[in-house]
Scaffold this motif. Structure first.
Motif, mmCIF file in Angstrom:
data_model
loop_
_atom_site.group_PDB
_atom_site.id
_atom_site.type_symbol
_atom_site.label_atom_id
_atom_site.label_comp_id
_atom_site.label_asym_id
_atom_site.label_seq_id
_atom_site.Cartn_x
_atom_site.Cartn_y
_atom_site.Cartn_z
ATOM 1 N N ASP A 135 68.225 12.217 -36.477
ATOM 2 C CA ASP A 135 67.106 12.167 -35.631
ATOM 3 C C ASP A 135 66.304 10.097 -35.045
ATOM 4 O OD1 ASP A 135 68.119 14.322 -34.009
ATOM 5 O OD2 ASP A 135 67.034 15.107 -34.961
ATOM 6 N N THR A 136 66.130 9.787 -36.759
ATOM 7 C CA THR A 136 65.430 8.949 -36.572
ATOM 8 C C THR A 136 66.240 7.724 -36.887
ATOM 9 O OG1 THR A 136 63.663 10.054 -38.135
ATOM 10 C CG2 THR A 136 63.788 8.298 -38.264
ATOM 11 N N ALA A 137 67.543 7.638 -37.232
ATOM 12 C CA ALA A 137 68.007 6.688 -37.690
ATOM 13 C C ALA A 137 68.398 6.356 -35.375
ATOM 14 C CB ALA A 137 69.371 6.290 -37.781
ATOM 15 N N ARG A 138 68.931 7.427 -35.011
ATOM 16 C CA ARG A 138 69.033 7.164 -33.650
ATOM 17 C C ARG A 138 68.358 6.605 -32.635
ATOM 18 N NH1 ARG A 138 68.858 10.818 -28.828
ATOM 19 N NH2 ARG A 138 71.037 9.860 -27.376
ATOM 20 N N SER A 139 66.235 7.466 -33.031
ATOM 21 C CA SER A 139 66.135 6.699 -31.703
ATOM 22 C C SER A 139 65.388 5.383 -32.283
ATOM 23 C CB SER A 139 64.271 7.459 -32.333
ATOM 24 O OG SER A 139 64.369 7.212 -33.613
ATOM 25 N N LYS A 140 65.675 4.899 -33.640
ATOM 26 C CA LYS A 140 65.486 2.939 -33.936
ATOM 27 C C LYS A 140 66.844 2.653 -33.355
ATOM 28 C CE LYS A 140 62.481 3.465 -37.575
ATOM 29 N NZ LYS A 140 62.706 3.657 -39.300
ATOM 30 N N PHE A 141 68.135 3.359 -33.199
ATOM 31 C CA PHE A 141 69.351 2.479 -32.444
ATOM 32 C C PHE A 141 69.213 2.277 -31.263
ATOM 33 C CE2 PHE A 141 73.496 3.199 -31.106
ATOM 34 C CZ PHE A 141 74.161 1.886 -31.687
ATOM 35 N N LEU A 142 68.247 3.443 -30.991
ATOM 36 C CA LEU A 142 68.346 3.353 -29.411
ATOM 37 C C LEU A 142 67.100 2.489 -28.736
ATOM 38 C CD1 LEU A 142 69.401 6.489 -28.344
ATOM 39 C CD2 LEU A 142 70.545 5.010 -28.136
ATOM 40 N N GLY A 143 66.214 2.116 -29.637
ATOM 41 C CA GLY A 143 65.068 1.717 -29.476
ATOM 42 C C GLY A 143 65.567 0.082 -29.519
ATOM 43 N N ILE A 144 66.450 -0.166 -29.582
ATOM 44 C CA ILE A 144 66.969 -1.724 -29.914
ATOM 45 C C ILE A 144 67.446 -1.984 -28.880
ATOM 46 C CG2 ILE A 144 68.852 -3.383 -30.989
ATOM 47 C CD1 ILE A 144 68.608 -1.489 -33.948
ATOM 48 N N ASP A 145 67.012 -3.410 -28.355
ATOM 49 C CA ASP A 145 67.150 -3.592 -26.694
ATOM 50 C C ASP A 145 68.243 -4.625 -27.472
ATOM 51 O OD1 ASP A 145 64.792 -3.111 -25.814
ATOM 52 O OD2 ASP A 145 63.875 -4.896 -25.782
ATOM 53 N N PRO A 146 69.664 -4.513 -26.486
ATOM 54 C CA PRO A 146 70.804 -4.637 -26.265
ATOM 55 C C PRO A 146 70.880 -6.247 -25.610
ATOM 56 C CG PRO A 146 70.339 -3.510 -24.689
ATOM 57 C CD PRO A 146 69.203 -3.723 -24.942
ATOM 58 N N PRO A 147 71.446 -7.100 -26.886
ATOM 59 C CA PRO A 147 71.224 -8.713 -26.127
ATOM 60 C C PRO A 147 72.107 -8.911 -24.785
ATOM 61 C CG PRO A 147 73.388 -7.879 -27.433
ATOM 62 C CD PRO A 147 72.498 -7.171 -27.623
ATOM 63 N N PRO A 148 72.232 -9.924 -23.686
ATOM 64 C CA PRO A 148 72.537 -10.291 -22.499
ATOM 65 C C PRO A 148 74.164 -9.694 -22.759
ATOM 66 C CG PRO A 148 71.111 -11.926 -23.044
ATOM 67 C CD PRO A 148 71.426 -11.128 -24.143
ATOM 68 N N LEU A 149 75.078 -9.998 -23.939
ATOM 69 C CA LEU A 149 76.341 -10.206 -23.856
ATOM 70 C C LEU A 149 76.743 -9.171 -24.817
ATOM 71 C CD1 LEU A 149 79.282 -11.019 -22.951
ATOM 72 C CD2 LEU A 149 79.093 -12.676 -24.486
ATOM 73 N N SER A 150 77.246 -8.013 -24.201
ATOM 74 C CA SER A 150 78.106 -7.260 -25.163
ATOM 75 C C SER A 150 78.418 -7.568 -26.022
ATOM 76 C CB SER A 150 78.387 -5.777 -24.946
ATOM 77 O OG SER A 150 79.283 -4.688 -25.633
ATOM 78 N N PRO A 151 77.935 -6.978 -27.688
ATOM 79 C CA PRO A 151 78.663 -8.031 -29.091
ATOM 80 C C PRO A 151 80.424 -7.072 -29.061
ATOM 81 C CG PRO A 151 76.826 -6.894 -29.595
ATOM 82 C CD PRO A 151 76.749 -5.984 -28.187
ATOM 83 N N LYS A 152 81.058 -6.575 -28.381
ATOM 84 C CA LYS A 152 82.706 -6.194 -28.273
ATOM 85 C C LYS A 152 82.655 -7.338 -27.433
ATOM 86 C CE LYS A 152 82.582 -1.245 -29.104
ATOM 87 N NZ LYS A 152 82.420 0.003 -28.645
ATOM 88 N N TRP A 153 81.402 -7.831 -26.410
ATOM 89 C CA TRP A 153 82.470 -8.630 -24.951
ATOM 90 C C TRP A 153 82.656 -10.350 -25.856
ATOM 91 C CZ3 TRP A 153 85.941 -7.413 -21.265
ATOM 92 C CH2 TRP A 153 86.053 -6.886 -20.726
ATOM 93 N N ARG A 154 81.576 -10.026 -26.994
ATOM 94 C CA ARG A 154 81.581 -11.282 -27.777
ATOM 95 C C ARG A 154 82.953 -11.665 -28.496
ATOM 96 N NH1 ARG A 154 77.497 -11.865 -32.185
ATOM 97 N NH2 ARG A 154 79.143 -9.601 -32.846
ATOM 98 N N VAL A 155 82.847 -10.024 -28.800
ATOM 99 C CA VAL A 155 84.735 -10.104 -29.995
ATOM 100 C C VAL A 155 85.292 -10.582 -29.187
ATOM 101 C CG1 VAL A 155 85.825 -9.491 -31.537
ATOM 102 C CG2 VAL A 155 83.148 -9.171 -31.737
ATOM 103 N N PHE A 156 85.187 -9.946 -28.005
ATOM 104 C CA PHE A 156 86.822 -10.673 -27.348
ATOM 105 C C PHE A 156 87.192 -11.700 -26.995
ATOM 106 C CE2 PHE A 156 88.040 -10.710 -22.516
ATOM 107 C CZ PHE A 156 89.036 -10.104 -22.810
ATOM 108 N N TRP A 157 85.784 -12.128 -26.238
ATOM 109 C CA TRP A 157 85.752 -13.744 -25.634
ATOM 110 C C TRP A 157 85.951 -15.064 -26.545
ATOM 111 C CZ3 TRP A 157 86.739 -14.396 -20.588
ATOM 112 C CH2 TRP A 157 86.588 -13.442 -19.765
#
Length: 369
Positions: free
Chosen positions: A104-126
């Motif tokens: 629960d602690t790790a998940r709350s911190k993970f969900l609290g991170i603001d995602p970058p404008p471009l998804s990391p998965k899309w970054r790898v794809f491009w």
């Protein structure tokens, strides 16, 4: 007590209570009554009935002891398994609870991170797509410069690998809010490597084919210098696009975010592992509890059955003694002193009433083993 029946006892009671006995002639013969009027000890026949009842009850009590010599170890073994399963379940449940809190602690911190404008998965794809698209483009340029096929594939492949990687590290380092020495080193090294590579390749291509006056590309005639400049500009444009993609797809604090993401994944895996172990321990506890309850009830019911059998024997003895006394008194005018005292039969039920559930040191030893 099979040889003692109500009929035989009452017949004996009348016989002992009379002051005469049958004789062939003259039909009756005088005798003393049994028991005597002033007799304080129990009548002999009454004593026989009581001794017979006590003997049978004693054998029943011994049968119970022999039976319990098998049942109690089974009970203690089931109790040991139950206690061990309960302790194991308690431990696994506590570990699962700790793992759940960590998740629960790790998940709350993970969900609290603001995602970058471009998804990391899309970054790898491009970035991969840019590297793939750069291959035929560089291959065309090298063919224009006059390189052989194998040489063209090697040079184009190297450019496809180096450019996206350099752009990725440059864009990611540029994105970091708090830059480390490594970030500064990458910000300086990446452009130098790319520009140096383009300069070396362009210089070698121009020198190798400096005898050629011009090239024709899609109807446009270019000199070797112009073709080299075109090669450099195209690759710099691709590098710039790759840098933008990497920049937009990177977290401002990538090291922190990677650590949180790793912690989240590990905590999820740990929680699932502990949850599975807790469920397995709960199943083991349930099986141990069912086995424990079964042997406990079996022992208790068997004990009750033996107690009831002993009680029936004792009550039968009391009943036959009462029948003997009643019929004895029915044929005599007095009441013997011994009949004024209640018959005394050993109480085997009271002696065996308490069932020993204490497994003693055996249970403690097995539990800690």
């Amino acid at each position: 007590m099979k040889r003692y029946t109500y009929r035989s006892v009452t017949r004996r009671g009348k016989k002992d209570g009379r002051d005469w006995k049958w004789k062939f002639w003259p039909m009756r013969e005088p005798k003393s009554r049994e028991p005597k009027s002033d007799q304080t000890i129990p009548a002999q026949y009454e004593t026989e009935i009581i001794e017979s009842a006590e003997s049978i009850a004693a054998r029943t009590a011994e049968d119970w002891k022999r039976t319990d010599e098998k049942l109690k170890p089974q009970y203690c073994e089931a109790l040991r398994h139950y206690e061990m399963a309960k302790d194991a379940h308690k431990k696994e449940a506590a570990e699962a609870e700790v793992a759940g809190r960590e998740y629960d602690t790790a998940r709350s911190k993970f969900l609290g991170i603001d995602p970058p404008p471009l998804s990391p998965k899309w970054r790898v794809f491009w970035l991969i797509l840019i590297g793939i698209c750069e291959f035929p483009l560089n291959g065309l340029v090298f063919q224009i410069f006059g390189a052989e096929r194998v040489e063209t594939y090697i040079m184009a492949g190297a450019m496809c690998l180096v450019f996206p990687l350099a752009a990725h590290f440059f864009g990611q380092s540029l994105r970091q809010e708090e830059k480390t020495r490594t970030d500064f080193a990458l910000l300086i090294a990446a452009p130098i490597v790319v520009l140096g590579l383009l300069a070396v390749v362009g210089f070698l291509r121009a020198k190798f084919f400096e005898a050629v006056n011009s090239y024709e590309i899609i109807g446009i005639r270019l000199s070797p210098e112009q073709a080299t400049i075109l090669f450099v500009v195209i690759n710099l444009a691709i590098f710039f696009v790759a840098v933008v993609v990497s920049y937009e797809g990177s977290y401002p604090d990538s090291r922190y975010c990677k650590g949180i993401a790793k912690r989240y994944k590990e905590s999820l895996k740990y929680m699932q592992k502990e949850s599975d172990e807790a469920q397995a321990a709960a199943g083991t506890l349930q099986e141990a509890d069912l086995s424990y309850q079964h042997i406990r009830q079996l022992r208790s019911k068997t004990h009750e059955r033996f107690l009831q059998e002993m009680k029936t024997i004792m009550e039968g003895g009391d009943w036959l003694v009462a029948a003997y006394r009643a019929t004895n008194l029915s044929v005599r005018p007095d009441v013997p002193e011994c009949f004024k005292i209640p018959p005394k039969i050993r109480d085997f039920v009271a002696e065996s009433q308490e069932l020993d559930w204490d497994c003693g040191d055996l249970a403690k030893k097995e539990k800690t083993a």
